[in-house]
Enzyme design. Sequence first.
Site, PDB file in Angstrom:
ATOM      1  N   HIS A  94       4.141   2.085  -8.248  1.00  0.00           N
ATOM      2  CA  HIS A  94       5.284   3.002  -8.257  1.00  0.00           C
ATOM      3  C   HIS A  94       4.873   4.361  -8.785  1.00  0.00           C
ATOM      4  O   HIS A  94       3.934   4.478  -9.563  1.00  0.00           O
ATOM      5  CB  HIS A  94       6.395   2.461  -9.170  1.00  0.00           C
TER       6      HIS A  94
ATOM      7  N   ASP B 275       0.986  -9.649  -5.769  1.00  0.00           N
ATOM      8  CA  ASP B 275       2.293  -9.033  -5.534  1.00  0.00           C
ATOM      9  C   ASP B 275       2.286  -7.578  -6.035  1.00  0.00           C
ATOM     10  O   ASP B 275       3.180  -7.136  -6.753  1.00  0.00           O
ATOM     11  CB  ASP B 275       3.425  -9.838  -6.194  1.00  0.00           C
TER      12      ASP B 275
ATOM     13  N   LEU C 139       0.833  -1.205   0.000  1.00  0.00           N
ATOM     14  CA  LEU C 139       0.000   0.000   0.000  1.00  0.00           C
ATOM     15  C   LEU C 139       0.864   1.250   0.000  1.00  0.00           C
ATOM     16  O   LEU C 139       0.377   2.352  -0.129  1.00  0.00           O
ATOM     17  CB  LEU C 139      -0.925  -0.018   1.218  1.00  0.00           C
ATOM     18  N   ARG C 140       2.161   1.062   0.180  1.00  0.00           N
ATOM     19  CA  ARG C 140       3.181   2.119   0.135  1.00  0.00           C
ATOM     20  C   ARG C 140       3.131   3.098   1.295  1.00  0.00           C
ATOM     21  O   ARG C 140       3.867   4.084   1.302  1.00  0.00           O
ATOM     22  CB  ARG C 140       3.106   2.897  -1.191  1.00  0.00           C
TER      23      ARG C 140
END
Lengths: 326, 432
Positions: free
Chosen positions: B311, B307, B65-66
């Site tokens: 970005h 996965d 989820l960053r």
Amino acid sequence: MVAGTIQLNSEGRLKHFLTIEGLDKQLLTEVLDRAGSFLSMSQHQVQKVPILRGKTIVNLFFENSTRTRTTFELAAKRLSADVVTMNIATSATSKGESLLDTIRNLEAMHVDMFVVRHAISGAAHFIAEHTAPNISVINAGDGQHAHPTQAMLDMFTIRQIKKDFSPLKVAIVGDILHSRVARSQIQALNTLGVDEVRVIAPKTLLPAYVEKLGVTAFHDMQQGLKDIDVIIMLRLQKERMNSALLPSESEYFRCFGLTEKKLLVAKPDVMVMHPGPINRGVEIESSVADGKHSVILQQVSNGIAVRMAIMAMAMQIQPSGGHTHE
Amino acid sequence: MSNIEIRGGRVIDPANQMDEICSVYLADGKILAVGEQPEGFVAEQVINAENLIVCPGFVDLSVRLREPGQSFKGTFASETKAAACAGVTSLCLPPDTKPSIDTPAVAELINDKSEKVHYEQIYPIGALTQRLAGTELSSMFALKEAGCIAVSNAQFPVANLAVLRRAMEYASSHDLLLMYRPNETSLSNNGCAHEGLFATHYGLPGIPEAAESIAVAQCLDLAELTGCRVHFSQISSKRAVIKIQQAKKYGLKVTADVAVHQLHICEDNIEPFNSAYHVLPPFRTDMDKKYLQEGLANGTIDVICSDHQPHDIDAKLGAFPETEPGIASLETLLPLTLSLTEKNNAISLIRAISFITTKPAQILGLKTGALTVGYPADICIFDPNLTWEVNHENWHSAGVNTPFWGKTFKGRVTHTLQTGRVIYALAPHTTY
């Protein structure tokens, strides 16, 4: 998977020169013919032609190089272009500027062509994909991927001496794994239709599935050099000794160094090439490097003519000197 | 929570071996009945599922989820929205956040953030070692208490096998599952592509298959030695499949998953220097891809995960080896999983669905991934025939880094329900 498609314009003419891949025999032959015409000029003392007058060429060297940079500079000057060389390895990117930002800044200065050398495979492709549409990109070596102008000057030198590619057996000796020169040479030799391309190296210096590149692999010079017409020696980087790829320079020289004795199994008129700079006593014996089979210095002189030809073609200049309708 | 009837869909529930056209009844956020309408049930909301497939909500074992730490790549808000649109109702968050999930405080932060975006079932995976450095054990008991569902060192190595052994012993003392990404870094050596024809051709630093299979072999032996439950994450190679198959035959309790794109792309399909294909483990050969597909068909590989790794644009803007690896893959999970049933007769639709529902739920020991009465009403409804293009209009993740950008897919989620609440509806007018 073909990487070469972006280097041709809609008419199939050269726009960028990034890799030999995707270029056909006709186009490669045209490069050699154009280079030939420039060479005969220089032999007649015509040092400079005006065909790129008013064009600006920027040599972008993200990686150090003396020989390639100098021949590109000379080639641009002999075509009457304005040329600037930037050693970016020591300037902008070390200040944290991204590759793309560097390119954008230079574009704003109205550049017509970038000549790019970079330590990372694919860098020239990346620049070609992202630069303004009117700018041509010439790959002067990217990582371990390609060095197509070096390959073309080698082809030029081979043709100068051997005339015809089709009967030739060519051996490339040394660090194929890390060599962008070897990758481009293999593609060029196969496209131009030589009889056989061999690579000779220990397994530690050969990439996986190397034979699928269209070569026969040997681990022994005696066998690999048998009846060979052309030998291309590759430079061995000293750092290979520190990464468990080779035990020592002396053992490498014993097994894979080119000596007069090892030359005996090759054809009597074998030619010996090396893209430079040479490690004497590591990959080649001095008497061979300076001997009658060696064309190493001829390669360097040819480099200028070949790079002139490629620059002119990428700028859409026809042999007559006129522009095509682009 | 209201009473909901999902009416007349093709209900596929692998856990209960069910595949029939009927209705599903939900009450109080749970599954009340499947098939017969319970006496006295009055639907406050009806979802018309005619010509649609109704199945358990997807359980994804690896979703970045960053957050915390890299909100410029994605946020809980953007990525849980993508998850909802993808039909995912439970997801595991690997510990390589910034800071990493190696303290209860970070795990609790994740629980707080998940509450704020009203996406309930985010399961943090605790770090196996402190800062994921591979040297000192993390406080696994405290992490478990704070809600970590398993432990993992993400893609980072535990170089010293003695440390890995002790970590596995300690994890198993607290009955924690180890999720292990096999990667012997001395062999993968900063590579960016499979050590095969593609890497050879383009002069890219290669990662040999042995970098993965050797790490699998080591971990299998340590699993036997320590008794630790091991789940292998994102395997990519033929030899890893063979080793896991042998271990299962031998009786070791290990499981494995594969990232969904690995089942569809191999090195032959990579567009040269297109950084959207830069992923780790790398796309390997066609042979490896076939072994992964067969591994699913024969039960060696238990689970398909996305996965998901969104970005920012800059991360993928550069020469291939310099770009960051990873694919934003939540939203292609369903269509890519469905298309396996077309390509491979050995995988039926009900089995394909089990790889993203029942199987991962079982591995995590979660009461979800099935339409069992009394289970939380985590449900995905999808149209198997609806085609859609991967473009900005249809995409919800903040990351557009996918090799499938611009491609057309068949199969699209129409509704996602999480504990009885509709968290996504493709066309709101279908509910009334």
